[in-house]
Design a protein around this motif. Structure first.
Motif, PDB file in Angstrom:
ATOM      1  N   LEU A   1       5.326  -3.710  19.896  1.00  0.00           N
ATOM      2  CA  LEU A   1       5.274  -4.179  18.554  1.00  0.00           C
ATOM      3  C   LEU A   1       3.808  -4.569  18.303  1.00  0.00           C
ATOM      4  O   LEU A   1       3.049  -4.365  17.179  1.00  0.00           O
ATOM      5  N   ARG A   2       3.134  -5.372  19.265  1.00  0.00           N
ATOM      6  CA  ARG A   2       1.775  -5.904  19.264  1.00  0.00           C
ATOM      7  C   ARG A   2       0.779  -4.682  19.255  1.00  0.00           C
ATOM      8  O   ARG A   2      -0.158  -4.516  18.491  1.00  0.00           O
ATOM      9  N   ALA A   3       1.149  -3.665  20.150  1.00  0.00           N
ATOM     10  CA  ALA A   3       0.360  -2.692  19.991  1.00  0.00           C
ATOM     11  C   ALA A   3       0.229  -1.863  18.864  1.00  0.00           C
ATOM     12  O   ALA A   3      -0.805  -1.545  18.298  1.00  0.00           O
ATOM     13  N   LEU A   4       1.310  -1.861  18.176  1.00  0.00           N
ATOM     14  CA  LEU A   4       1.280  -0.942  16.675  1.00  0.00           C
ATOM     15  C   LEU A   4       0.717  -2.060  15.728  1.00  0.00           C
ATOM     16  O   LEU A   4       0.022  -1.557  14.993  1.00  0.00           O
ATOM     17  N   GLU A   5       0.751  -3.229  15.830  1.00  0.00           N
ATOM     18  CA  GLU A   5       0.383  -4.207  14.986  1.00  0.00           C
ATOM     19  C   GLU A   5      -1.420  -4.237  15.066  1.00  0.00           C
ATOM     20  O   GLU A   5      -1.986  -4.372  14.299  1.00  0.00           O
ATOM     21  N   ARG A   6      -1.820  -3.892  16.188  1.00  0.00           N
ATOM     22  CA  ARG A   6      -3.327  -3.769  16.717  1.00  0.00           C
ATOM     23  C   ARG A   6      -3.969  -2.741  15.958  1.00  0.00           C
ATOM     24  O   ARG A   6      -5.059  -2.914  15.447  1.00  0.00           O
ATOM     25  N   TRP A   7      -3.325  -1.778  15.468  1.00  0.00           N
ATOM     26  CA  TRP A   7      -3.826  -0.540  14.723  1.00  0.00           C
ATOM     27  C   TRP A   7      -3.543  -0.527  13.328  1.00  0.00           C
ATOM     28  O   TRP A   7      -3.698   0.376  12.679  1.00  0.00           O
ATOM     29  N   GLY A   8      -2.729  -1.544  12.816  1.00  0.00           N
ATOM     30  CA  GLY A   8      -2.430  -1.597  11.498  1.00  0.00           C
ATOM     31  C   GLY A   8      -1.202  -0.691  11.217  1.00  0.00           C
ATOM     32  O   GLY A   8      -0.970  -0.499   9.891  1.00  0.00           O
ATOM     33  N   ILE A   9      -0.353  -0.423  11.973  1.00  0.00           N
ATOM     34  CA  ILE A   9       0.698   0.551  11.906  1.00  0.00           C
ATOM     35  C   ILE A   9       1.793  -0.419  11.362  1.00  0.00           C
ATOM     36  O   ILE A   9       2.507   0.103  10.522  1.00  0.00           O
TER      37      ILE A   9
ATOM     38  N   SER B   1       4.404   4.620   3.459  1.00  0.00           N
ATOM     39  CA  SER B   1       4.581   5.955   4.374  1.00  0.00           C
ATOM     40  C   SER B   1       3.370   5.745   5.295  1.00  0.00           C
ATOM     41  O   SER B   1       2.203   5.132   5.104  1.00  0.00           O
ATOM     42  N   LEU B   2       3.441   6.689   6.364  1.00  0.00           N
ATOM     43  CA  LEU B   2       2.575   6.670   7.592  1.00  0.00           C
ATOM     44  C   LEU B   2       1.958   8.019   7.665  1.00  0.00           C
ATOM     45  O   LEU B   2       3.161   9.022   7.627  1.00  0.00           O
ATOM     46  N   VAL B   3       0.926   8.417   7.619  1.00  0.00           N
ATOM     47  CA  VAL B   3       0.396   9.650   7.720  1.00  0.00           C
ATOM     48  C   VAL B   3      -0.634   9.795   8.759  1.00  0.00           C
ATOM     49  O   VAL B   3      -1.423   9.109   8.936  1.00  0.00           O
ATOM     50  N   VAL B   4      -0.445  10.995   9.474  1.00  0.00           N
ATOM     51  CA  VAL B   4      -1.279  11.401  10.626  1.00  0.00           C
ATOM     52  C   VAL B   4      -1.915  12.623  10.238  1.00  0.00           C
ATOM     53  O   VAL B   4      -0.904  13.698  10.524  1.00  0.00           O
ATOM     54  N   PRO B   5      -3.029  12.840   9.925  1.00  0.00           N
ATOM     55  CA  PRO B   5      -3.438  14.241   9.480  1.00  0.00           C
ATOM     56  C   PRO B   5      -3.716  15.054  11.168  1.00  0.00           C
ATOM     57  O   PRO B   5      -3.865  14.263  12.048  1.00  0.00           O
TER      58      PRO B   5
ATOM     59  N   LYS C   1       0.805  -1.157  -0.089  1.00  0.00           N
ATOM     60  CA  LYS C   1      -0.069   0.102  -0.002  1.00  0.00           C
ATOM     61  C   LYS C   1       1.031   1.193   0.023  1.00  0.00           C
ATOM     62  O   LYS C   1       2.119   1.216   0.432  1.00  0.00           O
ATOM     63  N   LYS C   2       0.293   2.004  -0.409  1.00  0.00           N
ATOM     64  CA  LYS C   2       0.910   3.587  -0.321  1.00  0.00           C
ATOM     65  C   LYS C   2       1.067   4.328   0.876  1.00  0.00           C
ATOM     66  O   LYS C   2       2.330   4.609   1.125  1.00  0.00           O
ATOM     67  N   ARG C   3      -0.069   4.216   1.512  1.00  0.00           N
ATOM     68  CA  ARG C   3       0.057   5.012   2.709  1.00  0.00           C
ATOM     69  C   ARG C   3      -0.867   4.229   3.799  1.00  0.00           C
ATOM     70  O   ARG C   3      -1.770   3.711   3.423  1.00  0.00           O
ATOM     71  N   VAL C   4      -0.519   4.275   4.906  1.00  0.00           N
ATOM     72  CA  VAL C   4      -1.661   4.059   6.276  1.00  0.00           C
ATOM     73  C   VAL C   4      -1.801   5.564   6.675  1.00  0.00           C
ATOM     74  O   VAL C   4      -0.912   6.248   7.074  1.00  0.00           O
ATOM     75  N   VAL C   5      -2.912   5.864   6.992  1.00  0.00           N
ATOM     76  CA  VAL C   5      -3.643   6.827   7.320  1.00  0.00           C
ATOM     77  C   VAL C   5      -4.248   6.824   8.768  1.00  0.00           C
ATOM     78  O   VAL C   5      -5.083   6.065   8.792  1.00  0.00           O
ATOM     79  N   LEU C   6      -3.765   7.314   9.789  1.00  0.00           N
ATOM     80  CA  LEU C   6      -4.532   7.087  11.128  1.00  0.00           C
ATOM     81  C   LEU C   6      -5.272   8.310  11.350  1.00  0.00           C
ATOM     82  O   LEU C   6      -4.901   9.609  11.418  1.00  0.00           O
TER      83      LEU C   6
ATOM     84  N   ASP D   1      -8.166   7.581  13.781  1.00  0.00           N
ATOM     85  CA  ASP D   1      -8.485   7.459  15.171  1.00  0.00           C
ATOM     86  C   ASP D   1      -7.485   7.729  16.314  1.00  0.00           C
ATOM     87  O   ASP D   1      -6.184   7.577  16.194  1.00  0.00           O
ATOM     88  N   PRO D   2      -8.016   8.621  17.094  1.00  0.00           N
ATOM     89  CA  PRO D   2      -7.033   8.954  18.364  1.00  0.00           C
ATOM     90  C   PRO D   2      -6.601   7.906  19.118  1.00  0.00           C
ATOM     91  O   PRO D   2      -5.384   8.180  19.505  1.00  0.00           O
ATOM     92  N   ARG D   3      -7.065   6.890  19.296  1.00  0.00           N
ATOM     93  CA  ARG D   3      -6.359   5.700  19.914  1.00  0.00           C
ATOM     94  C   ARG D   3      -5.214   5.222  19.196  1.00  0.00           C
ATOM     95  O   ARG D   3      -4.085   4.909  19.821  1.00  0.00           O
ATOM     96  N   ALA D   4      -5.429   5.224  17.928  1.00  0.00           N
ATOM     97  CA  ALA D   4      -4.221   4.852  17.062  1.00  0.00           C
ATOM     98  C   ALA D   4      -3.129   5.778  16.931  1.00  0.00           C
ATOM     99  O   ALA D   4      -1.770   5.379  17.173  1.00  0.00           O
ATOM    100  N   ILE D   5      -3.524   6.976  16.992  1.00  0.00           N
ATOM    101  CA  ILE D   5      -2.457   7.935  17.150  1.00  0.00           C
ATOM    102  C   ILE D   5      -1.987   8.124  18.584  1.00  0.00           C
ATOM    103  O   ILE D   5      -0.443   8.330  18.439  1.00  0.00           O
ATOM    104  N   ARG D   6      -2.572   7.834  19.398  1.00  0.00           N
ATOM    105  CA  ARG D   6      -1.946   7.748  20.963  1.00  0.00           C
ATOM    106  C   ARG D   6      -0.766   6.412  20.709  1.00  0.00           C
ATOM    107  O   ARG D   6       0.079   6.651  21.413  1.00  0.00           O
ATOM    108  N   ALA D   7      -1.082   5.470  20.019  1.00  0.00           N
ATOM    109  CA  ALA D   7      -0.216   4.431  19.962  1.00  0.00           C
ATOM    110  C   ALA D   7       1.087   4.645  19.539  1.00  0.00           C
ATOM    111  O   ALA D   7       2.238   4.162  19.609  1.00  0.00           O
TER     112      ALA D   7
END
Length: 189
Positions: free
Chosen positions: A57-65, A86-90, A5-10, A12-18
């Motif tokens: 690592l498991r926490a990051l995996e849970r959010w698809g990061i 790339s990982l994008v956090v708007p 995939k080109k980007r993972v866009v986060l 969800d505030p819970r994913a961003i907190r991760a």
């Protein structure tokens, strides 16, 4: 092999907190550069125990990061990889998401400073280090277009290149782009 995939866009505030933990950001930085690492290798990078690193690592995996890569040849440890280039956090408008975004930005600026300080003064590439800080007067639509244009430029240079696959003569170069509105919004906004 499926295309990445080109980007993972986060959003969800819970994913961003991760992302807010500095060790997680260090690991993410390496994985999104194209490296595939085991939990032990991630632990060495982050300065944590393998057990603590496995938790992160498991926490990051849970959010698809991040995601697990194919098993290594010895089968003892499964490596990890980024699911995208790339990982994008708007920007998040309020609450914990906004605080996490600020923590991520602070951590990234600190890491860029460390990289700059680690660059030897006689490094032949020192002359290409650049900082460009601008204050622009843009409409909301122009600001969105600027962000899109900058990402397209980065994608052009990122395409087909990673830590594991890049042309001879290339060197890893870190970039950090931030677009932050300042001042009060116009009355008609």
């Amino acid at each position: 092999m499926a295309a990445k995939k080109k980007r993972v866009v986060l959003t969800d505030p819970r994913a961003i907190r991760a992302l807010a933990h500095p060790a997680r950001q260090r690991i993410i930085d390496e994985l999104y550069s194209g490296r595939v690492l085991t939990a032990t290798e991630c632990a060495e990078l982050a300065g944590l125990t393998p057990s603590a690193t496995s938790y992160h690592l498991r926490a990051l995996e849970r959010w698809g990061i991040i995601e697990r890569a194919e098993s290594s040849t010895d089968g003892r440890e499964r490596p990890w990889k980024a699911p995208a280039t790339s990982l994008v956090v708007p920007n998040q408008p309020n609450g914990a998401g906004r605080l996490a975004s600020q923590a991520i930005m602070r951590s990234n600026v600190d890491r860029m400073m460390e990289q700059f300080e680690e660059l030897p003064s006689d490094d032949p590439w020192d002359g290409v280090s650049a900082l460009n800080r601008s204050r622009l007067w843009l409409t909301k639509a122009e600001t969105k277009q600027l962000d899109k244009d900058l990402l397209e430029v980065l994608d052009r240079y990122r395409r087909g290149r990673s830590a594991a696959n890049h042309p001879a003569g290339t060197r890893q170069v870190s970039t950090l782009l931030a677009i932050i509105p300042t001042g009060k919004p116009p009355a008609d906004d």
